[in-house]
Design a protein around this motif. Sequence first.
Motif, PDB file in Angstrom:
ATOM      1  N   LEU A   1      16.030 -18.744 -15.942  1.00  0.00           N
ATOM      2  CA  LEU A   1      17.201 -17.989 -16.384  1.00  0.00           C
ATOM      3  C   LEU A   1      16.789 -16.557 -16.684  1.00  0.00           C
ATOM      4  O   LEU A   1      15.677 -16.305 -17.157  1.00  0.00           O
ATOM      5  CB  LEU A   1      17.808 -18.622 -17.635  1.00  0.00           C
ATOM      6  N   PHE A   2      17.712 -15.622 -16.436  1.00  0.00           N
ATOM      7  CA  PHE A   2      17.451 -14.214 -16.714  1.00  0.00           C
ATOM      8  C   PHE A   2      18.609 -13.608 -17.482  1.00  0.00           C
ATOM      9  O   PHE A   2      19.774 -13.981 -17.284  1.00  0.00           O
ATOM     10  CB  PHE A   2      17.269 -13.429 -15.405  1.00  0.00           C
ATOM     11  N   LEU A   3      18.266 -12.650 -18.346  1.00  0.00           N
ATOM     12  CA  LEU A   3      19.253 -11.859 -19.087  1.00  0.00           C
ATOM     13  C   LEU A   3      19.114 -10.397 -18.697  1.00  0.00           C
ATOM     14  O   LEU A   3      18.003  -9.910 -18.465  1.00  0.00           O
ATOM     15  CB  LEU A   3      19.043 -11.994 -20.594  1.00  0.00           C
ATOM     16  N   ALA A   4      20.232  -9.700 -18.635  1.00  0.00           N
ATOM     17  CA  ALA A   4      20.236  -8.246 -18.432  1.00  0.00           C
ATOM     18  C   ALA A   4      20.590  -7.589 -19.754  1.00  0.00           C
ATOM     19  O   ALA A   4      21.564  -7.977 -20.400  1.00  0.00           O
ATOM     20  CB  ALA A   4      21.247  -7.870 -17.359  1.00  0.00           C
ATOM     21  N   GLU A   5      19.787  -6.604 -20.160  1.00  0.00           N
ATOM     22  CA  GLU A   5      20.003  -5.940 -21.450  1.00  0.00           C
ATOM     23  C   GLU A   5      19.971  -4.424 -21.295  1.00  0.00           C
ATOM     24  O   GLU A   5      19.234  -3.879 -20.464  1.00  0.00           O
ATOM     25  CB  GLU A   5      18.923  -6.354 -22.454  1.00  0.00           C
ATOM     26  N   GLU A   6      20.769  -3.762 -22.140  1.00  0.00           N
ATOM     27  CA  GLU A   6      20.735  -2.302 -22.291  1.00  0.00           C
ATOM     28  C   GLU A   6      20.690  -1.995 -23.776  1.00  0.00           C
ATOM     29  O   GLU A   6      21.595  -2.400 -24.521  1.00  0.00           O
ATOM     30  CB  GLU A   6      21.982  -1.663 -21.670  1.00  0.00           C
ATOM     31  N   ASP A   7      19.628  -1.332 -24.200  1.00  0.00           N
ATOM     32  CA  ASP A   7      19.446  -1.026 -25.633  1.00  0.00           C
ATOM     33  C   ASP A   7      19.595  -2.279 -26.495  1.00  0.00           C
ATOM     34  O   ASP A   7      20.215  -2.244 -27.571  1.00  0.00           O
ATOM     35  CB  ASP A   7      20.463   0.032 -26.084  1.00  0.00           C
ATOM     36  N   GLY A   8      19.058  -3.393 -26.012  1.00  0.00           N
ATOM     37  CA  GLY A   8      19.099  -4.633 -26.778  1.00  0.00           C
ATOM     38  C   GLY A   8      20.410  -5.389 -26.682  1.00  0.00           C
ATOM     39  O   GLY A   8      20.550  -6.471 -27.265  1.00  0.00           O
ATOM     40  N   ARG A   9      21.373  -4.841 -25.967  1.00  0.00           N
ATOM     41  CA  ARG A   9      22.680  -5.494 -25.824  1.00  0.00           C
ATOM     42  C   ARG A   9      22.722  -6.243 -24.501  1.00  0.00           C
ATOM     43  O   ARG A   9      22.415  -5.679 -23.453  1.00  0.00           O
ATOM     44  CB  ARG A   9      23.791  -4.430 -25.862  1.00  0.00           C
ATOM     45  N   VAL A  10      23.123  -7.514 -24.538  1.00  0.00           N
ATOM     46  CA  VAL A  10      23.171  -8.332 -23.326  1.00  0.00           C
ATOM     47  C   VAL A  10      24.407  -7.962 -22.511  1.00  0.00           C
ATOM     48  O   VAL A  10      25.532  -7.963 -23.017  1.00  0.00           O
ATOM     49  CB  VAL A  10      23.185  -9.830 -23.677  1.00  0.00           C
TER      50      VAL A  10
ATOM     51  N   MET B   1      21.347   7.911 -20.276  1.00  0.00           N
ATOM     52  CA  MET B   1      21.893   6.587 -19.956  1.00  0.00           C
ATOM     53  C   MET B   1      20.879   5.509 -20.315  1.00  0.00           C
ATOM     54  O   MET B   1      19.691   5.653 -20.072  1.00  0.00           O
ATOM     55  CB  MET B   1      22.228   6.504 -18.466  1.00  0.00           C
ATOM     56  N   ALA B   2      21.384   4.418 -20.910  1.00  0.00           N
ATOM     57  CA  ALA B   2      20.507   3.335 -21.347  1.00  0.00           C
ATOM     58  C   ALA B   2      19.841   2.672 -20.150  1.00  0.00           C
ATOM     59  O   ALA B   2      20.440   2.510 -19.088  1.00  0.00           O
ATOM     60  CB  ALA B   2      21.313   2.302 -22.129  1.00  0.00           C
ATOM     61  N   LYS B   3      18.571   2.306 -20.333  1.00  0.00           N
ATOM     62  CA  LYS B   3      17.823   1.658 -19.268  1.00  0.00           C
ATOM     63  C   LYS B   3      18.203   0.179 -19.183  1.00  0.00           C
ATOM     64  O   LYS B   3      18.258  -0.522 -20.193  1.00  0.00           O
ATOM     65  CB  LYS B   3      16.321   1.797 -19.520  1.00  0.00           C
ATOM     66  N   LEU B   4      18.448  -0.295 -17.952  1.00  0.00           N
ATOM     67  CA  LEU B   4      18.781  -1.690 -17.733  1.00  0.00           C
ATOM     68  C   LEU B   4      17.501  -2.497 -17.563  1.00  0.00           C
ATOM     69  O   LEU B   4      16.654  -2.171 -16.733  1.00  0.00           O
ATOM     70  CB  LEU B   4      19.651  -1.829 -16.478  1.00  0.00           C
ATOM     71  N   ILE B   5      17.361  -3.535 -18.359  1.00  0.00           N
ATOM     72  CA  ILE B   5      16.180  -4.404 -18.311  1.00  0.00           C
ATOM     73  C   ILE B   5      16.611  -5.815 -17.946  1.00  0.00           C
ATOM     74  O   ILE B   5      17.555  -6.360 -18.524  1.00  0.00           O
ATOM     75  CB  ILE B   5      15.454  -4.417 -19.680  1.00  0.00           C
ATOM     76  N   ILE B   6      15.940  -6.399 -16.968  1.00  0.00           N
ATOM     77  CA  ILE B   6      16.163  -7.806 -16.603  1.00  0.00           C
ATOM     78  C   ILE B   6      14.962  -8.594 -17.094  1.00  0.00           C
ATOM     79  O   ILE B   6      13.826  -8.319 -16.696  1.00  0.00           O
ATOM     80  CB  ILE B   6      16.306  -7.992 -15.080  1.00  0.00           C
ATOM     81  N   ARG B   7      15.182  -9.526 -17.972  1.00  0.00           N
ATOM     82  CA  ARG B   7      14.057 -10.277 -18.531  1.00  0.00           C
ATOM     83  C   ARG B   7      14.326 -11.777 -18.473  1.00  0.00           C
ATOM     84  O   ARG B   7      15.477 -12.234 -18.500  1.00  0.00           O
ATOM     85  CB  ARG B   7      13.780  -9.841 -19.965  1.00  0.00           C
ATOM     86  N   PRO B   8      13.265 -12.580 -18.407  1.00  0.00           N
ATOM     87  CA  PRO B   8      13.447 -14.038 -18.355  1.00  0.00           C
ATOM     88  C   PRO B   8      13.857 -14.608 -19.716  1.00  0.00           C
ATOM     89  O   PRO B   8      13.505 -14.067 -20.774  1.00  0.00           O
ATOM     90  CB  PRO B   8      12.065 -14.548 -17.949  1.00  0.00           C
ATOM     91  N   VAL B   9      14.597 -15.683 -19.674  1.00  0.00           N
ATOM     92  CA  VAL B   9      14.930 -16.446 -20.881  1.00  0.00           C
ATOM     93  C   VAL B   9      13.721 -17.305 -21.217  1.00  0.00           C
ATOM     94  O   VAL B   9      13.237 -18.067 -20.384  1.00  0.00           O
ATOM     95  CB  VAL B   9      16.179 -17.315 -20.628  1.00  0.00           C
ATOM     96  N   GLU B  10      13.247 -17.181 -22.456  1.00  0.00           N
ATOM     97  CA  GLU B  10      12.006 -17.858 -22.833  1.00  0.00           C
ATOM     98  C   GLU B  10      12.114 -18.718 -24.088  1.00  0.00           C
ATOM     99  O   GLU B  10      11.299 -19.612 -24.291  1.00  0.00           O
ATOM    100  CB  GLU B  10      10.890 -16.819 -23.029  1.00  0.00           C
ATOM    101  N   THR B  11      13.074 -18.461 -24.941  1.00  0.00           N
ATOM    102  CA  THR B  11      13.136 -19.137 -26.231  1.00  0.00           C
ATOM    103  C   THR B  11      14.490 -19.816 -26.434  1.00  0.00           C
ATOM    104  O   THR B  11      15.442 -19.585 -25.683  1.00  0.00           O
ATOM    105  CB  THR B  11      12.932 -18.123 -27.370  1.00  0.00           C
ATOM    106  N   LYS B  12      14.572 -20.635 -27.473  1.00  0.00           N
ATOM    107  CA  LYS B  12      15.846 -21.257 -27.835  1.00  0.00           C
ATOM    108  C   LYS B  12      16.886 -20.192 -28.173  1.00  0.00           C
ATOM    109  O   LYS B  12      18.066 -20.315 -27.822  1.00  0.00           O
ATOM    110  CB  LYS B  12      15.657 -22.200 -29.028  1.00  0.00           C
ATOM    111  N   LYS B  13      16.446 -19.140 -28.833  1.00  0.00           N
ATOM    112  CA  LYS B  13      17.360 -18.052 -29.168  1.00  0.00           C
ATOM    113  C   LYS B  13      17.905 -17.396 -27.902  1.00  0.00           C
ATOM    114  O   LYS B  13      19.092 -17.093 -27.806  1.00  0.00           O
ATOM    115  CB  LYS B  13      16.648 -17.015 -30.035  1.00  0.00           C
TER     116      LYS B  13
END
Length: 383
Positions: free
Chosen positions: A59-68, A1-13
Amino acid sequence: MAKLIIRPVETKKDRKIFIDLPFRLYADDPHWVPPLKSEALGLITPEKNGWFSHAKAQLFLAEEDGRVVGRISAHIDTLALTMPPEQGFGPGVGQWGLMEAERQDVFQALLARAEDWLREQGMTRALGPISMSIWEEPGLLIDGYDHPPTIMMGHAKREYRGWIEWAQYRPIKQLMTYEVDVTKQFPPIVQRIIKSGEKNPRISVRNVDKTKFEEEAAIILSILNDAWRDNWGFVPLTPPEIKDVGVKLKPIVFNDLIRIAELDGRPVAFMITLPDLNEAIKPLNGNLFPFGWAKLLWWLRKPKVRTVRVPLMGVVKELQASRMASQLAFMMIEYIRRASVQHYDAKRAEIGWILDDNQGMRSIAETIESRVNKVYQVYERVL
């Protein structure tokens, strides 16, 4: 199962990714209104939102295998921290909002990270969802999923309510909107009150003058700050916010849809009504280019809408709970009702939001035979 990562929003992208997520999550929801992406980006960009002059957010994003798969904001309004606790905010109160997630486990992980950030900032209580100022889109939609929101109102998935309550958040306030058929005349008792007011030489109700935009806005703001100062959730608007709101709303300000009531020549009440811009932007799917801007400009020249929205009205504190207050309200409502039908082809109006404990405004809404069509709920939890 893909690992869930919560990371901060840092860039314009990152911010663009943050904005894009709802477009995928609500793609099959016919009642979701895609916001203009430029406006949505402006909301979360400190340089473009005057609210950040007295607030900070992460702001935070949740990602799994690079997918938001989810997003959330955690934020602190320093003016809200100075408000009386009995009005909802006060010392130690932070907020979260802009929450979207594919699944409940993602939702819970995002919420936990937002709470951690608020604790790190010294907050002891969390309110949400508030996205991001109380003047923007407060509350979670809990009733009224079967039709689109009007301008400046939110939409949400049905399951979010259960997810929030599972996290041990308790409801503290409901905000309601009322809808009314504006093609029909109001009940006889309302007509009698209006006619009585029209015979009173002390009362006058006038259109605003858009050519004096700043002067008129100052009058309305003065009444608003006096009328709303004891309301739950009230935080005074600051000059940078007023400037931003003016830029955003000026294109949809029409003289005959905004009224100021005067008593003995002194402004004592106002009512703001806006054509429902959501009807024009929904088909654009968030994009002004290549042709969206032209369609929108054409619409703004002389909008024809099904719905108009009353986001704000107020009567100075000294007149509240008096017969005069309701009389002025009914007069403004009736004059705007006529204008919205005659000049904008409106069929319905949405009034609100109205606080669940604002008996005066609820009574006025019910007297003109409007009904609750949407309910939004704000939750809290001790951190």
